[in-house]
Design an enzyme around this catalytic site. Structure first.
Site, PDB file in Angstrom:
ATOM      1  N   ASP A 128       0.858  -1.190   0.000  1.00  0.00           N
ATOM      2  CA  ASP A 128       0.000   0.000   0.000  1.00  0.00           C
ATOM      3  C   ASP A 128       0.895   1.241   0.000  1.00  0.00           C
ATOM      4  O   ASP A 128       2.110   1.129   0.141  1.00  0.00           O
ATOM      5  CB  ASP A 128      -0.946   0.009   1.222  1.00  0.00           C
ATOM      6  CG  ASP A 128      -0.204  -0.292   2.505  1.00  0.00           C
ATOM      7  OD1 ASP A 128       0.981   0.082   2.617  1.00  0.00           O
ATOM      8  OD2 ASP A 128      -0.798  -0.883   3.425  1.00  0.00           O
ATOM      9  N   ASP A 179       1.606   4.899   1.760  1.00  0.00           N
ATOM     10  CA  ASP A 179       1.327   5.761   2.912  1.00  0.00           C
ATOM     11  C   ASP A 179       1.926   7.142   2.670  1.00  0.00           C
ATOM     12  O   ASP A 179       3.053   7.257   2.196  1.00  0.00           O
ATOM     13  CB  ASP A 179       1.937   5.159   4.182  1.00  0.00           C
ATOM     14  CG  ASP A 179       1.375   3.781   4.478  1.00  0.00           C
ATOM     15  OD1 ASP A 179       0.140   3.637   4.496  1.00  0.00           O
ATOM     16  OD2 ASP A 179       2.163   2.836   4.665  1.00  0.00           O
ATOM     17  N   ASP A 190       9.096   3.386  13.434  1.00  0.00           N
ATOM     18  CA  ASP A 190       9.674   2.244  14.146  1.00  0.00           C
ATOM     19  C   ASP A 190      11.095   1.883  13.705  1.00  0.00           C
ATOM     20  O   ASP A 190      12.040   1.969  14.472  1.00  0.00           O
ATOM     21  CB  ASP A 190       8.737   1.020  14.100  1.00  0.00           C
ATOM     22  CG  ASP A 190       8.167   0.710  12.727  1.00  0.00           C
ATOM     23  OD1 ASP A 190       8.592   1.356  11.745  1.00  0.00           O
ATOM     24  OD2 ASP A 190       7.301  -0.180  12.615  1.00  0.00           O
TER      25      ASP A 190
HETATM   26  P1  ATP Z   1       3.536  -2.932   5.010  1.00  0.00           P
HETATM   27  O1  ATP Z   1       4.342  -3.401   3.852  1.00  0.00           O
HETATM   28  O2  ATP Z   1       3.069  -4.024   5.899  1.00  0.00           O
HETATM   29  O3  ATP Z   1       2.448  -1.943   4.654  1.00  0.00           O
HETATM   30  P2  ATP Z   1       4.637  -0.670   6.367  1.00  0.00           P
HETATM   31  O4  ATP Z   1       6.022  -0.412   6.887  1.00  0.00           O
HETATM   32  O5  ATP Z   1       4.132   0.282   5.323  1.00  0.00           O
HETATM   33  O6  ATP Z   1       4.612  -2.156   5.908  1.00  0.00           O
HETATM   34  P3  ATP Z   1       2.340   0.138   7.850  1.00  0.00           P
HETATM   35  O7  ATP Z   1       1.670  -0.565   8.982  1.00  0.00           O
HETATM   36  O8  ATP Z   1       1.614   0.353   6.575  1.00  0.00           O
HETATM   37  O9  ATP Z   1       3.691  -0.653   7.609  1.00  0.00           O
HETATM   38  O10 ATP Z   1       2.836   1.544   8.425  1.00  0.00           O
HETATM   39  C1  ATP Z   1       3.374   2.570   7.628  1.00  0.00           C
HETATM   40  C2  ATP Z   1       4.530   3.224   8.340  1.00  0.00           C
HETATM   41  O11 ATP Z   1       4.060   3.821   9.555  1.00  0.00           O
HETATM   42  C3  ATP Z   1       5.653   2.296   8.775  1.00  0.00           C
HETATM   43  O12 ATP Z   1       6.578   2.044   7.764  1.00  0.00           O
HETATM   44  C4  ATP Z   1       6.265   3.062   9.933  1.00  0.00           C
HETATM   45  O13 ATP Z   1       7.091   4.101   9.474  1.00  0.00           O
HETATM   46  C5  ATP Z   1       5.036   3.677  10.587  1.00  0.00           C
HETATM   47  N1  ATP Z   1       4.472   2.799  11.629  1.00  0.00           N
HETATM   48  C6  ATP Z   1       3.452   1.919  11.501  1.00  0.00           C
HETATM   49  N2  ATP Z   1       3.196   1.287  12.657  1.00  0.00           N
HETATM   50  C7  ATP Z   1       4.068   1.782  13.549  1.00  0.00           C
HETATM   51  C8  ATP Z   1       4.312   1.545  14.929  1.00  0.00           C
HETATM   52  N3  ATP Z   1       3.598   0.656  15.611  1.00  0.00           N
HETATM   53  N4  ATP Z   1       5.284   2.275  15.522  1.00  0.00           N
HETATM   54  C9  ATP Z   1       6.008   3.183  14.842  1.00  0.00           C
HETATM   55  N5  ATP Z   1       5.841   3.444  13.549  1.00  0.00           N
HETATM   56  C10 ATP Z   1       4.891   2.760  12.895  1.00  0.00           C
HETATM   57 MG    MG Z   2       2.196   0.326   4.512  1.00  0.00          MG
END
Ligand code: ATP
Ligand code: MG
Length: 454
Positions: free
Chosen positions: A68, A70, A148
């Site tokens: 996705d 963000d 994170d």
């Molecule tokens: P995915 O491929 O699963 O979407 P993602 O890294 O994009 O991985 P998301 O849950 O979509 O994960 O979150 C987007 C971003 O928001 C993360 O990359 C991180 O920077 C931040 N983030 C999400 N959850 C947390 C958390 N629990 N603590 C700190 N930062 C977070």
């Molecule tokens: Mg994501």
């Protein structure tokens, strides 16, 4: 992050940012979803800063397709809502905007600020250091420290197609290292779910956890149980339904995280009969990974049914040893194990119902004579029940001949099916009907079900 770290960050952040220009990285606009681009352009047009951030930047740099997109911006949720008509504000712990384009959703987050400077009702920590609310807004330079992992904190700026790196994320991406931003233990305490995220990303990306992160997990592991079960259910789905379930299970077990998510399964795995349980669990997870690799679907209820089957069987055995009839023992054991499980990971009612159906199919599939088989194969849950029988047969907890019989029965024509279900000459069925003891039960029939409400 400790307070003195935060002050340090303020002073040095301007020099710390490393800007990778368009020619220094591999992301091109053509790889970015049209809807994400629309959101970025619109926010810019309204005078806001806007970046792509998180998994999409990470995955694009690794040559993977993002799950996705963000967006992070300096517009606050109310401003975002005013700019996009197709927008909904979600979340309490973190207020976020979801901009909808049909079924596609672009998540737009306002830059988080530095809570250490102004801890108030917008940012709330509990006694264990867990962040209960985090709605202080700030600048991109502050936002980066709230993320994170370093590899999740790279910002793509549409204005000049540059990637901004404040925390050495690019180097960690190149060396395949997952490193927490700031003090690992503090960051894991703030949000213990980050431990699950560490495992998920390490497995999915084939990265190693840096040593400090590993140490942090060892000291904070127990804190995972303080997370609401509904959130742990969501995370469990992400962990086990992304195509790397088996490796994930092994890594979760290694860090002692699996036992918090599935306490009954863990208890069973380390018991005397643990080998059988392990065979079934690992086979189920491997099958599920194979299906995803082949582009097939996997269902949450089947996975939960597999993970909890042996605990249910072992509890049912104990109940039967106490004189409870087989049917009631199975029902009661299922109730008890589900009631325990929902304390760790809430299970929506439709999931527990489907799990029960798969389980109760197992004794029904024992009967291969008469009119029952023809009724069973028309049942909407037959396929899952049969697949579960195959899984059990492959791992030694059901007869391979029985599984084979059902395989043949399904592909047979009507006449053959009739012949297959004739009782043997002496008149007795191949498998006698079970005798149910309806009187003796240990728990009320509706006890311990579902927690969709949690
Ligand atoms: P995915 O491929 O699963 O979407 P993602 O890294 O994009 O991985 P998301 O849950 O979509 O994960 O979150 C987007 C971003 O928001 C993360 O990359 C991180 O920077 C931040 N983030 C999400 N959850 C947390 C958390 N629990 N603590 C700190 N930062 C977070
Ligand atoms: Mg994501």
């Amino acid at each position: 992050m400790a307070k003195h770290d935060a002050e340090l960050v303020d002073e040095t952040v301007a020099e710390q940012v490393r800007v990778y220009s368009r020619s220094e990285h591999t992301i091109s606009r053509a790889q970015i979803s049209e809807n994400a681009l629309k959101v970025l352009y619109r926010l810019q047009k309204e005078g806001h800063e806007a970046y792509l951030v998180g998994g999409c930047v990470r995955d694009l740099l690794l040559g993977r397709e993002p799950k996705d997109f963000d967006v992070a911006t300096d517009a606050n949720p109310d401003e975002i809502k005013r700019i996009f008509r197709n927008c909904r504000i979600i979340g309490r712990r973190f207020r976020l905007a979801h901009v909808h384009f049909g079924r596609d959703v672009i998540e737009v987050a306002t830059f988080r600020g530095d809570g250490n400077k102004q801890l108030n009702d917008l940012q709330v920590l509990d006694r264990e250091g867990r962040l209960l609310r985090d709605n202080i807004y700030g600048t991109v330079e502050e936002d980066v420290w709230r993320r994170d992992f370093t590899v999740n904190a790279l910002y793509y700026r549409l204005k000049d197609f540059a990637v901004l790196d404040y925390v050495g994320g690019m180097a960690d991406l190149n060396s395949g290292t997952l490193k927490l931003i700031g003090d690992p233990e503090t960051r894991l305490r703030e949000d213990p779910v980050r431990m699950l995220r560490a495992v998920r990303f390490a497995v999915k990306l084939g990265f190693i956890l840096d040593v400090e992160c590993q140490k942090g997990i060892h000291s904070v592991v127990d804190q995972l149980s303080s997370i609401p079960s509904a959130r742990l259910y969501d995370e469990t789905l992400k962990l086990f339904m992304s195509g790397y379930a088996l490796q994930t299970f092994e890594m979760l077990s290694h860090y002692g995280l699996f036992k918090i998510l599935f306490p009954s399964t863990e208890k069973n795995l380390i018991s005397k009969s643990g080998d059988a349980a392990r065979k079934l669990v690992t086979r189920a997870l491997q099958n599920s990974d194979d299906r995803i690799a082949e582009g097939k679907t996997v269902t949450a209820y089947f996975l939960f049914a597999a993970l909890l089957w042996e605990p249910v069987q072992s509890r049912a055995k104990t109940l039967m040893a106490q004189g409870v009839g087989e049917y009631m023992a199975q029902q009661d054991a299922a109730n008890e194990i589900i009631a325990k499980q929902v304390k760790s990971t809430a299970l929506p009612r439709h999931i527990t119902m489907a799990m029960r159906e798969v389980w109760s199919f197992q004794s029904k599939l024992d009967v291969c004579v008469g009119s029952k088989p023809s009724r069973l194969i028309t049942h909407p849950r037959f396929r899952a029940g049969y697949d579960f029988l195959l899984l059990r047969a492959e791992t030694g907890s059901a007869s391979p001949e029985l599984a084979e019989w059902w395989g043949k029965y399904q592909s047979a024509d009507e006449t053959e099916q009739r012949a297959m279900t004739q009782p043997p000459r002496n008149g007795s069925a191949t498998k006698p009907k079970r005798k149910y003891n309806k009187r003796k039960r240990t728990t009320p029939i509706n006890s311990g079900t579902d927690t969709s409400e949690q």
